[in-house]
Design a protein around this motif. Structure first.
Motif, PDB file in Angstrom:
ATOM      1  N   ARG A 695       0.848  -1.187   0.054  1.00  0.00           N
ATOM      2  CA  ARG A 695       0.066   0.131   0.024  1.00  0.00           C
ATOM      3  C   ARG A 695       0.968   1.209  -0.013  1.00  0.00           C
ATOM      4  N   ASP A 729      -8.263   1.989  -4.265  1.00  0.00           N
ATOM      5  CA  ASP A 729      -8.380   0.621  -4.056  1.00  0.00           C
ATOM      6  C   ASP A 729      -6.870   0.166  -4.516  1.00  0.00           C
ATOM      7  N   ARG A 731      -5.520  -2.807  -5.100  1.00  0.00           N
ATOM      8  CA  ARG A 731      -5.924  -3.940  -5.858  1.00  0.00           C
ATOM      9  C   ARG A 731      -6.204  -3.425  -7.152  1.00  0.00           C
ATOM     10  N   VAL A 735      -2.703  -4.159  -9.134  1.00  0.00           N
ATOM     11  CA  VAL A 735      -2.732  -5.490  -9.611  1.00  0.00           C
ATOM     12  C   VAL A 735      -3.884  -5.747 -10.583  1.00  0.00           C
ATOM     13  N   TRP A 793     -11.691 -11.139  -5.439  1.00  0.00           N
ATOM     14  CA  TRP A 793     -10.255 -11.056  -5.151  1.00  0.00           C
ATOM     15  C   TRP A 793     -10.158 -12.629  -4.170  1.00  0.00           C
ATOM     16  N   ASN A 820      -6.609 -10.918   2.182  1.00  0.00           N
ATOM     17  CA  ASN A 820      -7.315  -9.846   1.737  1.00  0.00           C
ATOM     18  C   ASN A 820      -7.557  -8.951   3.070  1.00  0.00           C
ATOM     19  N   SER A 822      -9.980  -5.733   2.873  1.00  0.00           N
ATOM     20  CA  SER A 822     -10.650  -4.778   2.020  1.00  0.00           C
ATOM     21  C   SER A 822     -11.291  -3.528   3.094  1.00  0.00           C
ATOM     22  N   PHE A 848      -5.985  -2.541   3.118  1.00  0.00           N
ATOM     23  CA  PHE A 848      -4.742  -2.977   2.173  1.00  0.00           C
ATOM     24  C   PHE A 848      -3.612  -3.237   2.705  1.00  0.00           C
ATOM     25  N   GLY A 851      -2.436  -8.455   2.688  1.00  0.00           N
ATOM     26  CA  GLY A 851      -2.945  -9.312   1.546  1.00  0.00           C
ATOM     27  C   GLY A 851      -2.094  -9.881   0.641  1.00  0.00           C
ATOM     28  N   TRP A 853      -1.307  -9.197  -2.374  1.00  0.00           N
ATOM     29  CA  TRP A 853      -1.122  -8.608  -3.530  1.00  0.00           C
ATOM     30  C   TRP A 853       0.029  -8.771  -4.435  1.00  0.00           C
ATOM     31  N   ASN A 857       0.501 -10.546  -8.265  1.00  0.00           N
ATOM     32  CA  ASN A 857       1.243  -9.628  -9.324  1.00  0.00           C
ATOM     33  C   ASN A 857       2.413 -10.412  -9.643  1.00  0.00           C
TER      34      ASN A 857
END
Length: 954
Positions: A695, A729, A731, A735, A793, A820, A822, A848, A851, A853, A857
C-alpha cells in the motif's frame, strides 16, 4: 428502558441544578504564547472532537433528543469532507479541512481560562476546545497536563488502565467483545503490580532525565486526581460512571479510584503492545516452510519459502532509497539452533481458566502469540455499559474490535526543501490508530520550562506530546514492526520425575527443572439483560519463563516443548518516556541529528520523521536484540545459552541491542514515504508479502511523480496526493492491470464475463477510486466494478494458488499473511464458508496492509513470460500455462460477477445487507455514551499534520 431513562434524567437534572449553583472561580490572566516559527503554516486534525467527557445529562440528551456537548464532533465534518473536495485544494483552503495548529490562542478566540493551581493556566480555544497549558514551573505544566487530560478523557483513561490490567469486564461489563479485547491485549503485556512498580523504580534510579521524567509522572498524576476530586464534588464527572454502577447520580455515593503512577505504565504497555512491537510470527513461519517442503521437497520447498517470505524483495518500496544498507533480521546461510515444531503438534496456549457463568459459553478471542498479567484488588459488582438499553449493547470496544486492533498503521509523506515551492520542507503525516468516540488520542499544547509542543498523546499518558510540533520543527511516526520478538522452544519437564505431558508446567533451564511463573488475574462481571450476558467470571492466566511468555505448546523431535514469546521491550515500556520527553524540549531538539538521537532513546518499534525549515530526517527506533551468530529469526530457537540473545539477562529482561548507527536512518533524502513498509536495504521485512505491491506504493508513485517531474511541491499538493491515495483501491491500481492482461490473452466468449471485464477496465482507467459520486450521496461511482472486485479477489486468489500449493501450504500461508484486507472487511478467503483468511473487522478505515497483492502480481507476470525482479519459486496460476490460467480467472470472475451485493456486503449491526457504501464506512466506535455518525471510507491517518516551517531558531 424508558422508565429507567426517566429516573436517570430526573437525577441528571438534579445534578445539573447542583452544578449550576456552584460559584465560578475568577479567570486568571492569559499567559503569553511561546515563540512560533510556523507562521500559520501548521495544521492538524483529529476526529471526532477534543471533548471526550460527557455528564449523565449529556449522554441522555444525546441518546434521546440528539443534543451533544460542544467539541465532541466538530473535527469530524472537515475530516470527512476532504474526500470529496480535495481535487482543487489550495494552500489557502487547508484551514477548511484542517485546524490551525499554531501555538497559543488569540485573545478574541479564548473560550475559557482556568488555573487549577497557581503555577499553571489552561486556556481553551473557541474553535476546537483544545487545552493550551502554560506553566510557570515544570511541575505546574505537568499538573495542568494531567488536569486537562482528565477533563477531556477521564472515562477513556479509566478504561485503558483496566484494559492494561485485564480487569475491563469487571469494570465495564462482561460483553463478549470486552472479554475478547482484554484477553488479546493482556496476552501481549501481562504484568504483576510488582512488575509495574519495578518500571517506576527503574526511572527513579536512572539518569537525571529519568528522575525528571518520574517527577513529571507524579505531577501529572496529581493533576488527574485533582480533577477527579473536583468532578466528584461538583457532580460533573463522566456519566458512564453512573451507567456502570460506580457512582449514584442522586446521592453522589460511590467513588472514582484515584490514579497512580503504575496506571500510566499499564496504559503504556497497552499502547506499546498495539503499535510499538514487531515479530513473534516464528511458529506461523515455520509451518509455512514445513508445508512447502512437504509439498516440493526440502531443497525446492526452502526456495519457495524464501520467495514467499519476501524478506529482501528487490521490488519493494523502501523508506530509505538512497543506497544505504542496514543489515538486520536476515536468515543466515547455515542456521543453528532452529527448533522446528513437529508437524501437527502445535496448539495455542489458552488464556482462560476456571470459567463460570457466561464465561463458559462465550466465544473468546484467539490469543496472539504474545504475552499476559496479574493484579489484585476487589472487583466492583457493576453492570455493562448497556445497562441502559441502546448504549454499548456490544460492549465497550464493539464486535470485531479485538480481532482487528493489532495492525501496522500510519503513514508519512515528507519532501525536502529543494523540491518544494518555497525551499522549505513539507510534510503530511500522522498515526493511523483507529476511530473511536471519544478518540484514544487527545490534542494538547504544553508550554513550560523544558517543554514547548503541541500535538497528540494517548489518553492517560498525555504528560508529553507524543506526536506533533515544536517551536520550529515537527515530527510524526509510523509503526515499524521490525522483528524484536523471538520464540524459544523450552523443553518441558516434571520435577517429580513423572512423565512429561504437553501441559507440564515446568521446564529445563540451565539443566535444572524449574517451574513456570503463573501470572493470573481474576475477573468477574454482573448479569446484563440488554446484551443477554449472564453473570460470570474467569481467571486469565499466562505462564512466564526465563525465555518469555508461553504462547504455544507442541513437540520438537518428539519431545514436548513450550514455545515462548520474548519481546525486547517487555518489562521496559516506561523506558521510552525519555525519548518522548526530549521531543518536547526545544533545548534538546536543535537539529535533525539531535532528533535522531532522541528517537534512539525510544525502545518501541517506530519509524520517526522530522522536518524543520531547512532539513528533513528519518530514524527507525526500537530495541533490536543482538542475536547469537547464525540464529535464524524466522523460526523458533532452542532455549539454550548458545542460541539466546547476546547479553541476555532474564532477571532484568535486558540484552545487548544494535547501536543507533545500525538503525535505518537518513537526513535530507529527496523524499520519504512510509506506510508500514520495508525500511531499507538489508533490513529484513518483518511481515510476509512485502514485495512488488504494497500500500505504500500508493504514496510513493504520487510523490515520486511530483519530485521527478520538477513540479514544486506545496502543502496543498502533498495533501492532495495523500488524499488521492487514501481513496484508491490498491488492488485496482496495482494488480488489476496485470489481471486484465491475462484475461486479454484469449478471447472471452461469455457475455457476462465480458461485461464484468469492461466495468473493471473502465474503473481502473478512471483511477480505481472508492469515492462517492458527490459528498453525502452515499453511492459510489463505479459501484458495480467495486462490487465485482470485492467479490472476485478471494475467489481469484483461491483459483490461482490453491491447486498448486495444496491445502496445507495454502492454509499455512494464509495464516501467516491474510489474503485480503478490503475496506468493508467482509470478503474472506472462502466466500460464504465462514473462513477467517483475512481481517474481518469492519468500519475501521485502515485497509490494504495485509493481502496477497505481491503474490498475485508476481505469479501472473511469470505466467505472462515477463517476470518481475522478485520472483516466486514456482508458477501457480494454471500450473504455469497461460491458457489454463486465463480460464481459471475467467471462471472465478464469472462467479464473482453473479454474486449479489447482499452476499458481498453482509448485514451487520450498523448496515443492511447489500449496502456497499455503508459496509465501507468509518464508524467512530463508541468508548463512551456519546456516539457519532458514519463517514465515507478513506484510508488515512487518524491524526494528521500538514506542516511547512518558513523559518527557525538558527
Amino acid at each position: 428502558m424508558f422508565g429507567r431513562l426517566r429516573i436517570l434524567m430526573t437525577a441528571a437534572l438534579a445534578v445539573a441544578c447542583v452544578v449550576a449553583g456552584l460559584p465560578a472561580s475568577a479567570a486568571p490572566p492569559k499567559p503569553a504564547a511561546a515563540t512560533d516559527y510556523c507562521q500559520g503554516q501548521c495544521n492538524d486534525i483529529l476526529p471526532p472532537g477534543e471533548n471526550g467527557n460527557a455528564t449523565l445529562l449529556d449522554i441522555l440528551g444525546n441518546r434521546t433528543i440528539g443534543t451533544r456537548p460542544a467539541h465532541t464532533d466538530d473535527q469530524l465534518g472537515p475530516y470527512a469532507k476532504l474526500a470529496s473536495q480535495y481535487t482543487g485544494l489550495t494552500n489557502g483552503q487547508l484551514n477548511t479541512f484542517f485546524d490551525n495548529s499554531s501555538f497559543g490562542v488569540p485573545a478574541d478566540q479564548v473560550a475559557s481560562t482556568i488555573s487549577p493551581r497557581s503555577d499553571v493556566t489552561i486556556v481553551r480555544d473557541k474553535a476546537t476546545g483544545v487545552p493550551h497549558i502554560t506553566g510557570t514551573t515544570r511541575s505546574g505544566t505537568e499538573f495542568g497536563a494531567g488536569y486537562a487530560g482528565a477533563a477531556d478523557r477521564l472515562w477513556t483513561m479509566d478504561l485503558l488502565r483496566h484494559v492494561g490490567r485485564a480487569t475491563l469486564t469487571g469494570f465495564a461489563g462482561g460483553a463478549p467483545s470486552n472479554r475478547s479485547f482484554e484477553q488479546s491485549l493482556w496476552a501481549g503485556a501481562p504484568y504483576t503490580e510488582q512488575d509495574l512498580q519495578a518500571q517506576i523504580d527503574r526511572l527513579a534510579s536512572s539518569s537525571s532525565r529519568g528522575q525528571q521524567a518520574l517527577a513529571d509522572v507524579n505531577d501529572y498524576v496529581a493533576g488527574v486526581n485533582a480533577y477527579i476530586t473536583q468532578a466528584v464534588s461538583n457532580r460533573n464527572f463522566p456519566g458512564e460512571y453512573v451507567l456502570t454502577g460506580h457512582m449514584n447520580a442522586i446521592t453522589n455515593a460511590g467513588s472514582i479510584d484515584p490514579f497512580k503512577p503504575t496506571d500510566l505504565i499499564a496504559i503504556a504497555a497497552v499502547i506499546g503492545a498495539l503499535f510499538g512491537s514487531g515479530g513473534g510470527n516464528e511458529i506461523a513461519s515455520a509451518q509455512v516452510k514445513e508445508a512447502a517442503e512437504a509439498r516440493y521437497g526440502v531443497a525446492q520447498g526452502d526456495a519457495i519459502w524464501q520467495s514467499l517470505r519476501m524478506a529482501e524483495d528487490p521490488s519493494a518500496v523502501q523508506t530509505v532509497h538512497n543506497g544505504q544498507s542496514f543489515p538486520y533480521g536476515q536468515s543466515p546461510a547455515h542456521p543453528v539452533g532452529t527448533a522446528m515444531p513437529d508437524p501437527g503438534s502445535v496448539t495455542a496456549q489458552g488464556l482462560v481458566e476456571n470459567p463460570t457463568g457466561s464465561a463458559t459459553n462465550a466465544k473468546t478471542a484467539k490469543a496472539p502469540a504474545k504475552a499476559a498479567q496479574q493484579t489484585s484488588g476487589k472487583k466492583p459488582n457493576v453492570r455493562d455499559l448497556s445497562s441502559v438499553k441502546g448504549i454499548f449493547n456490544d460492549g465497550v470496544f464493539g464486535p470485531g474490535f479485538a480481532q482487528g486492533v493489532k495492525h501496522s498503521m500510519s503513514n508519512a509523506m515528507v519532501v525536502s526543501g529543494p523540491y518544494t515551492d518555497t525551499g522549505n520542507p513539507v510534510a503530511v503525516f500522522g498515526p493511523q490508530t483507529g476511530y473511536f468516540a471519544p478518540q484514544l488520542l487527545m490534542l494538547e499544547e504544553l508550554q513550560g520550562p523544558g517543554i514547548s509542543a503541541r500535538g497528540i498523546a494517548f489518553a492517560g499518558i498525555s504528560l508529553y506530546v507524543l506526536i506533533g510540533r515544536g517551536q520550529d520543527y515537527s515530527w510524526s511516526a509510523t509503526s515499524a514492526g521490525q522483528d524484536v520478538t523471538d520464540s524459544y522452544a523450552v523443553t518441558l519437564c516434571e520435577p517429580t520425575g513423572a512423565p512429561v505431558t504437553q501441559n507440564s508446567l515446568s521446564y529445563l533451564y540451565n539443566g535444572q527443572c524449574v517451574p513456570m511463573e503463573r501470572l493470573a488475574v481474576h475477573d468477574a462481571w454482573a448479569p446484563n439483560t440488554a446484551d443477554s450476558t449472564a453473570a460470570g467470571s474467569y481467571d486469565l492466566v499466562r505462564y512466564r519463563t526465563k525465555y518469555g511468555l508461553v504462547s504455544y505448546r507442541g513437540k520438537v523431535g518428539g519431545q514436548f516443548v513450550a514455545f515462548t514469546s520474548l519481546r525486547s521491550s517487555y518489562m521496559h515500556e516506561a523506558d521510552s518516556i525519555l525519548g518522548f520527553g526530549e521531543f518536547n524540549d526545544p533545548s534538546v531538539i536543535t537539529s535533525p541529528q539531535a532528533f535522531q538521537r532522541a528517537a534512539a532513546d525510544i525502545n518501541f518499534t517506530f519509524n520517526w520523521f522530522y522536518v524543520d525549515s531547512k532539513h528533513t530526517a528519518y530514524f527507525n527506533s526500537g530495541a533490536n536484540p543482538l542475536r547469537a551468530a547464525n540464529v535464524d529469526p524466522n523460526f523458533p530457537v532452542q532455549a539454550q545459552a548458545a542460541y539466546q540473545w547476546q547479553g541476555w539477562n532474564p532477571a532484568t529482561n535486558t540484552a545487548q541491542y544494535t547501536p543507533a548507527s545500525q538503525h535505518p536512518q537518513s537526513i535530507d533524502q529527496d523524499y520519504y514515504v512510509s506506510w508500514n513498509n520495508k525500511q531499507a536495504a538489508g533490513f529484513a521485512a518483518s511481515d510476509y508479502g512485502q514485495g512488488s505491491v504494497h500500500r505504500v506504493d500508493l504514496l510513493d508513485s504520487r510523490i515520486k511523480a511530483m519530485v521527478t517531474s520538477g513540479q514544486k511541491v506545496s502543502r496543498a499538493s502533498l495533501a492532495k496526493a495523500m488524499e488521492d491515495a487514501a481513496l484508491t483501491d490498491l488492488r485496482a491500481e496495482d494488480v488489476l492491470p496485470v489481471l486484465l492482461q491475462v484475461l486479454d490473452s484469449a478471447p472471452i466468449t461469455d457475455p457476462d464475463v465480458s461485461a464484468a471485464v469492461a466495468k473493471l477496465r473502465a474503473w481502473q482507467q478512471a483511477g480505481g477510486k472508492r469515492q462517492e459520486t458527490s459528498y453525502g450521496s452515499q453511492q459510489y461511482a463505479s459501484a458495480d466494478a467495486i462490487r465485482i472486485l470485492d467479490a472476485w479477489w478471494p475467489l481469484l486468489v483461491k483459483a490461482e494458488f490453491s491447486a498448486g500449493m495444496g491445502d496445507s501450504l495454502y492454509q499455512a500461508l494464509a495464516s501467516a499473511l491474510p489474503i485480503n484486507e478490503s475496506p468493508s472487511g467482509q470478503q474472506n478467503g472462502d466466500v460464504g464458508g465462514g473462513s477467517s483468511l483475512n481481517d474481518t473487522q469492519p468500519h475501521k478505515g485502515s485497509s490494504f496492509q495485509n493481502g496477497w497483492w505481491s503474490y498475485v502480481n508476481a505469479d501472473l507476470h511469470q505466467v505472462l513470460g515477463h517476470p518481475l525482479a522478485s520472483q516466486l519459486g514456482t508458477t501457480y496460476c494454471g500450473g504455469g500455462n497461460l491458457a489454463s490460467c486465463q480460464q481459471a480467472l475467467v471462471s472465478s470472475l464469472k462467479q464473482a460477477a453473479a454474486m449479489p451485493a447482499t452476499q458481498v456486503y453482509a448485514a451487520d449491526a450498523d448496515c443492511s445487507a447489500g449496502d456497499q457504501w455503508c459496509a465501507d464506512t468509518i464508524i467512530q466506535h463508541p468508548l463512551g455514551g456519546i456516539t457519532d455518525g458514519k463517514i465515507s471510507w478513506q484510508n488515512r491517518p487518524t491524526y494528521q499534520q500538514v506542516v511547512q516551517f518558513p523559518s527557525g531558531r538558527g
